[in-house]
Design an enzyme around this catalytic site. Sequence first.
Site, PDB file in Angstrom:
ATOM      1  N   ARG A  57      -3.404   5.727  13.334  1.00 35.77           N
ATOM      2  CA  ARG A  57      -2.333   6.463  12.649  1.00 35.77           C
ATOM      3  C   ARG A  57      -2.668   7.952  12.634  1.00 35.77           C
ATOM      4  O   ARG A  57      -3.766   8.332  12.228  1.00 35.77           O
ATOM      5  CB  ARG A  57      -2.209   5.929  11.229  1.00 35.77           C
ATOM      6  CG  ARG A  57      -0.988   6.386  10.490  1.00 35.77           C
ATOM      7  CD  ARG A  57      -0.911   5.768   9.106  1.00 35.77           C
ATOM      8  NE  ARG A  57      -0.551   4.364   9.118  1.00 35.77           N
ATOM      9  CZ  ARG A  57      -0.716   3.549   8.073  1.00 35.77           C
ATOM     10  NH1 ARG A  57      -1.236   3.998   6.955  1.00 35.77           N
ATOM     11  NH2 ARG A  57      -0.368   2.283   8.151  1.00 35.77           N
ATOM     12  N   ARG A 166      -8.294   3.112  -4.537  1.00 33.93           N
ATOM     13  CA  ARG A 166      -7.352   2.434  -3.644  1.00 33.93           C
ATOM     14  C   ARG A 166      -6.606   3.520  -2.892  1.00 33.93           C
ATOM     15  O   ARG A 166      -6.811   4.709  -3.130  1.00 33.93           O
ATOM     16  CB  ARG A 166      -6.394   1.595  -4.523  1.00 33.93           C
ATOM     17  CG  ARG A 166      -5.622   0.497  -3.833  1.00 33.93           C
ATOM     18  CD  ARG A 166      -6.482  -0.700  -3.480  1.00 33.93           C
ATOM     19  NE  ARG A 166      -5.685  -1.834  -3.027  1.00 33.93           N
ATOM     20  CZ  ARG A 166      -5.122  -1.939  -1.836  1.00 33.93           C
ATOM     21  NH1 ARG A 166      -5.232  -0.979  -0.958  1.00 33.93           N
ATOM     22  NH2 ARG A 166      -4.419  -3.013  -1.517  1.00 33.93           N
ATOM     23  N   LYS A 167      -5.699   3.121  -2.003  1.00 29.24           N
ATOM     24  CA  LYS A 167      -4.888   4.119  -1.298  1.00 29.24           C
ATOM     25  C   LYS A 167      -4.117   4.992  -2.294  1.00 29.24           C
ATOM     26  O   LYS A 167      -3.843   4.565  -3.427  1.00 29.24           O
ATOM     27  CB  LYS A 167      -3.933   3.440  -0.339  1.00 29.24           C
ATOM     28  CG  LYS A 167      -2.923   2.532  -1.023  1.00 29.24           C
ATOM     29  CD  LYS A 167      -1.833   2.086  -0.080  1.00 29.24           C
ATOM     30  CE  LYS A 167      -2.104   0.762   0.558  1.00 29.24           C
ATOM     31  NZ  LYS A 167      -0.929   0.139   1.170  1.00 29.24           N
ATOM     32  N   GLY A 424       7.343  -7.886   7.071  1.00 28.46           N
ATOM     33  CA  GLY A 424       6.786  -9.148   7.548  1.00 28.46           C
ATOM     34  C   GLY A 424       5.947  -9.884   6.522  1.00 28.46           C
ATOM     35  O   GLY A 424       5.403 -10.950   6.814  1.00 28.46           O
ATOM     36  N   CYS A 429       5.368  -2.690   3.397  1.00 23.46           N
ATOM     37  CA  CYS A 429       5.237  -1.436   4.156  1.00 23.46           C
ATOM     38  C   CYS A 429       6.600  -0.924   4.611  1.00 23.46           C
ATOM     39  O   CYS A 429       6.783   0.269   4.791  1.00 23.46           O
ATOM     40  CB  CYS A 429       4.331  -1.636   5.364  1.00 23.46           C
ATOM     41  SG  CYS A 429       2.740  -2.341   4.934  1.00 23.46           S
ATOM     42  N   GLY A 430       7.551  -1.810   4.820  1.00 25.20           N
ATOM     43  CA  GLY A 430       8.899  -1.398   5.239  1.00 25.20           C
ATOM     44  C   GLY A 430       9.839  -1.185   4.068  1.00 25.20           C
ATOM     45  O   GLY A 430      11.041  -1.050   4.255  1.00 25.20           O
TER      46      GLY A 430
HETATM   47  C1  HEM Z   1      -3.174  -4.894   1.512  1.00 22.28           C
HETATM   48  C2  HEM Z   1      -2.582  -4.490   2.556  1.00 22.28           C
HETATM   49  C3  HEM Z   1      -1.398  -3.573   2.616  1.00 22.28           C
HETATM   50  C4  HEM Z   1      -0.563  -3.148   1.622  1.00 22.28           C
HETATM   51  C5  HEM Z   1      -0.575  -3.498   0.146  1.00 22.28           C
HETATM   52  C6  HEM Z   1       0.384  -2.264   2.239  1.00 22.28           C
HETATM   53  C7  HEM Z   1       1.423  -1.630   1.573  1.00 22.28           C
HETATM   54  C8  HEM Z   1       2.180  -0.633   2.100  1.00 22.28           C
HETATM   55  C9  HEM Z   1       3.287  -0.009   1.443  1.00 22.28           C
HETATM   56  C10 HEM Z   1       3.809  -0.336   0.054  1.00 22.28           C
HETATM   57  C11 HEM Z   1       3.795   0.894   2.285  1.00 22.28           C
HETATM   58  C12 HEM Z   1       5.076   1.627   1.968  1.00 22.28           C
HETATM   59  C13 HEM Z   1       5.475   2.788   2.502  1.00 22.28           C
HETATM   60  C14 HEM Z   1       5.314   3.988   1.628  1.00 22.28           C
HETATM   61  O1  HEM Z   1       4.329   4.078   0.889  1.00 22.28           O
HETATM   62  O2  HEM Z   1       6.189   4.851   1.694  1.00 22.28           O
HETATM   63  C15 HEM Z   1       2.982   0.880   3.473  1.00 22.28           C
HETATM   64  C16 HEM Z   1       3.140   1.658   4.577  1.00 22.28           C
HETATM   65  C17 HEM Z   1       2.716   1.287   5.838  1.00 22.28           C
HETATM   66  N1  HEM Z   1       1.883   0.241   6.151  1.00 22.28           N
HETATM   67 FE1  HEM Z   1       1.002  -0.949   4.870  1.00 22.28          FE
HETATM   68  N2  HEM Z   1       0.104  -2.159   3.560  1.00 22.28           N
HETATM   69  C18 HEM Z   1      -0.965  -2.963   3.837  1.00 22.28           C
HETATM   70  C19 HEM Z   1      -1.533  -3.187   5.057  1.00 22.28           C
HETATM   71  C20 HEM Z   1      -1.004  -2.746   6.242  1.00 22.28           C
HETATM   72  C21 HEM Z   1      -1.407  -3.182   7.543  1.00 22.28           C
HETATM   73  C22 HEM Z   1      -2.482  -4.195   7.831  1.00 22.28           C
HETATM   74  C23 HEM Z   1      -0.627  -2.516   8.443  1.00 22.28           C
HETATM   75  C24 HEM Z   1      -0.544  -2.590   9.932  1.00 22.28           C
HETATM   76  C25 HEM Z   1      -1.355  -3.089  10.752  1.00 22.28           C
HETATM   77  C26 HEM Z   1       0.222  -1.644   7.697  1.00 22.28           C
HETATM   78  C27 HEM Z   1       1.131  -0.792   8.245  1.00 22.28           C
HETATM   79  C28 HEM Z   1       1.815   0.137   7.519  1.00 22.28           C
HETATM   80  C29 HEM Z   1       2.608   1.179   8.102  1.00 22.28           C
HETATM   81  C30 HEM Z   1       2.822   1.424   9.580  1.00 22.28           C
HETATM   82  C31 HEM Z   1       3.154   1.909   7.045  1.00 22.28           C
HETATM   83  C32 HEM Z   1       4.041   3.116   7.180  1.00 22.28           C
HETATM   84  C33 HEM Z   1       3.619   4.293   6.508  1.00 22.28           C
HETATM   85  C34 HEM Z   1       2.403   5.104   6.849  1.00 22.28           C
HETATM   86  O3  HEM Z   1       2.399   5.865   7.832  1.00 22.28           O
HETATM   87  O4  HEM Z   1       1.448   5.078   6.033  1.00 22.28           O
HETATM   88  N3  HEM Z   1      -0.021  -1.820   6.373  1.00 22.28           N
HETATM   89  N4  HEM Z   1       2.014  -0.066   3.339  1.00 22.28           N
HETATM   90  S1  SF4 Z   2       2.938  -4.119   8.155  1.00 24.92           S
HETATM   91 FE1  SF4 Z   2       2.695  -4.347   5.933  1.00 24.92          FE
HETATM   92  S2  SF4 Z   2       4.564  -5.462   5.204  1.00 24.92           S
HETATM   93 FE2  SF4 Z   2       4.453  -5.609   7.429  1.00 24.92          FE
HETATM   94  S3  SF4 Z   2       3.475  -7.539   7.761  1.00 24.92           S
HETATM   95 FE3  SF4 Z   2       1.822  -6.000   7.796  1.00 24.92          FE
HETATM   96  S4  SF4 Z   2       1.060  -5.790   5.701  1.00 24.92           S
HETATM   97 FE4  SF4 Z   2       2.999  -6.959   5.647  1.00 24.92          FE
END
Ligand code: HEM
Ligand code: SF4
Length: 542
Positions: A57, A166-167, A424, A429-430
């Site tokens: 990223r 955390r994040k 998914g 995340c979406g």
């Molecule tokens: C405990 C695991 C995870 C949690 C709780 C989580 C949660 C979230 C949330 C709530 C967002 C919302 C967007 C925002 O903040 O505006 C986000 C963004 C995102 N997440 Fe996750 N996520 C997790 C793991 C992952 C994983 C494993 C992937 C992909 C392999 C992923 C890919 C993304 C992407 C592509 C975004 C878009 C925003 C960015 O550039 O940060 N996430 N995530």
């Molecule tokens: S990208 Fe985020 S919402 Fe999508 S399948 Fe992975 S952890 Fe779940």
Amino acid sequence: MNEPERIKKEKDGLDVYEDILRYARTGYHSIHPDDMYRFRWYGLYEQKPKNGHFMLRVKIPGGELTSAQMRTLGEIADRYARGFADITTRQNFQFHWITIEDVPDIFDRLHRAGLTTSGACGDITRNVVGCPVAGIDPAEILDGRPYVLAVTRYFLNNREFSDLPRKYKMSVAGCAVHCAQPEINDVGATAVRRKRLNGEWEYGFHVRVGGGLSSRPHFAQKLNMFVPPEKLVDVIRAITEIFRDFGYRENRKRARLKFLVADWGIERFEQEVRARLDWTPEPAIEWEEPFRAYRDHVGVHPQKQEGMYWVGVAVLSGRIRAEQMLASAALAEEFGQGILRTTNQQNLLIPYVSAGNVDTLVRELERVNLPHIASPFRRAAVACTGNEFCNLAITETKRLIVEIVEHLERTVPLDEPIRINLNGCPNDCGQHHIGDIGLQGCLVNVGGEKVEGYDIALGGRLGRDARFVRPIWRKVPASQVKFALERLLNNYLALRDPEEDFSDFVDRHTDEELASMMRVEFAEGVDDPPPLAPPPAELVEG
Ligand code: HEM
Ligand code: SF4
């Protein structure tokens, strides 16, 4: 102490940089699992299946990048990432298929272009998001970009804040409609202004804390402070110290700032912030929050600069090909000022296009399949990474959203914006919690066999009457979702009141009524659908 805390305490995430370069020489199988975890601090995350490929990223603060930077990203996509990238909901670019051997060259290219992956993932301040039309929007309160950059610079590689519980996500914007989603960030700063006695405007920020989505979503709460622009970094520093020092490190599931703010209450949190400032903020001012503001930035729009326009194009599901990246970089140079912007709806803008250049530019963009005119479904649809690459995923997402959008374009003559957000898994995340239509992946038992499916939820929104979606159907097989939405939306078109928008329509109907409008044929655990309740008299059959 849990594993992530142990790993962070033994060595800071930011200290893994030299190791990444070393592992590039010694290979994937030599990577120590603890370092693999720390890789996130530099935006590297193992992709699915865990057999040697990574997602990477790249942070784009406020979503603004130059043509030269876009060209670098396009070249990386072409050379190292199988020809594509994803624009993300935090305005970043994300590559897939990266190998550890290629990382040094990629980092080198990024650094030469003035880009970084530092802090893109991991327990650290993530990309600071902003308004994609900052500095060009005729209705903005102030240009938020200097503040996005000031906050970014303060936290970038800052060892005081590189081991957070955390994040940690921040949004800083000067626009009036809050399209940068302050409500769902850990920290959300929004510009305000008031008239001084001498008639001049005084600018400042209101600051919210403790928002976030995931499986337990919270809206951020507002601190009672009017923050002068030059003090914004200081206030965010104080907030971040509190998170660092008091966040619930012992439980990853409750470690986000939102849980601390919810437990303490906003008054106690604010007292703690004030105690960490060496000046006294004035109380927040009266301010009208935006109501149902919708802005996807797609299309041709006049800028505040006379005679200038921005052109926004829809990138369905955010997936963009290397050729499109290289073409948009060149077009922004030729017809704009060599600047591009990404949006949290996974779209792309080219600003500073003079009136005489608009027609040629939109034609050239269409040639590379970047349309500036798009259906309401296509403009705003968002999908997460899904099971193509994400280890946590339950379902496939990026292909399904295309299928749903194309189906709705053929079957529903919708004449107003609608936001479909698809995930998914429950991590969100979406952003399905805030979609007009929110789809969350799950598995459905159909005759003893598990198939991919979705929970269908409705009515999410940000702004003055912000709320999260109401679940209407659970465990609907993925193949049925597009038909359920077609029926729902055609019912909406037939039954809506003249002044009503989709949010009002959802609010006005019960869960049972909305469920029956979808006429879902099968959902796990429901014996005899449809309908769950008598449908409205004029229900449209579909
Ligand atoms: C405990 C695991 C995870 C949690 C709780 C989580 C949660 C979230 C949330 C709530 C967002 C919302 C967007 C925002 O903040 O505006 C986000 C963004 C995102 N997440 Fe996750 N996520 C997790 C793991 C992952 C994983 C494993 C992937 C992909 C392999 C992923 C890919 C993304 C992407 C592509 C975004 C878009 C925003 C960015 O550039 O940060 N996430 N995530
Ligand atoms: S990208 Fe985020 S919402 Fe999508 S399948 Fe992975 S952890 Fe779940």
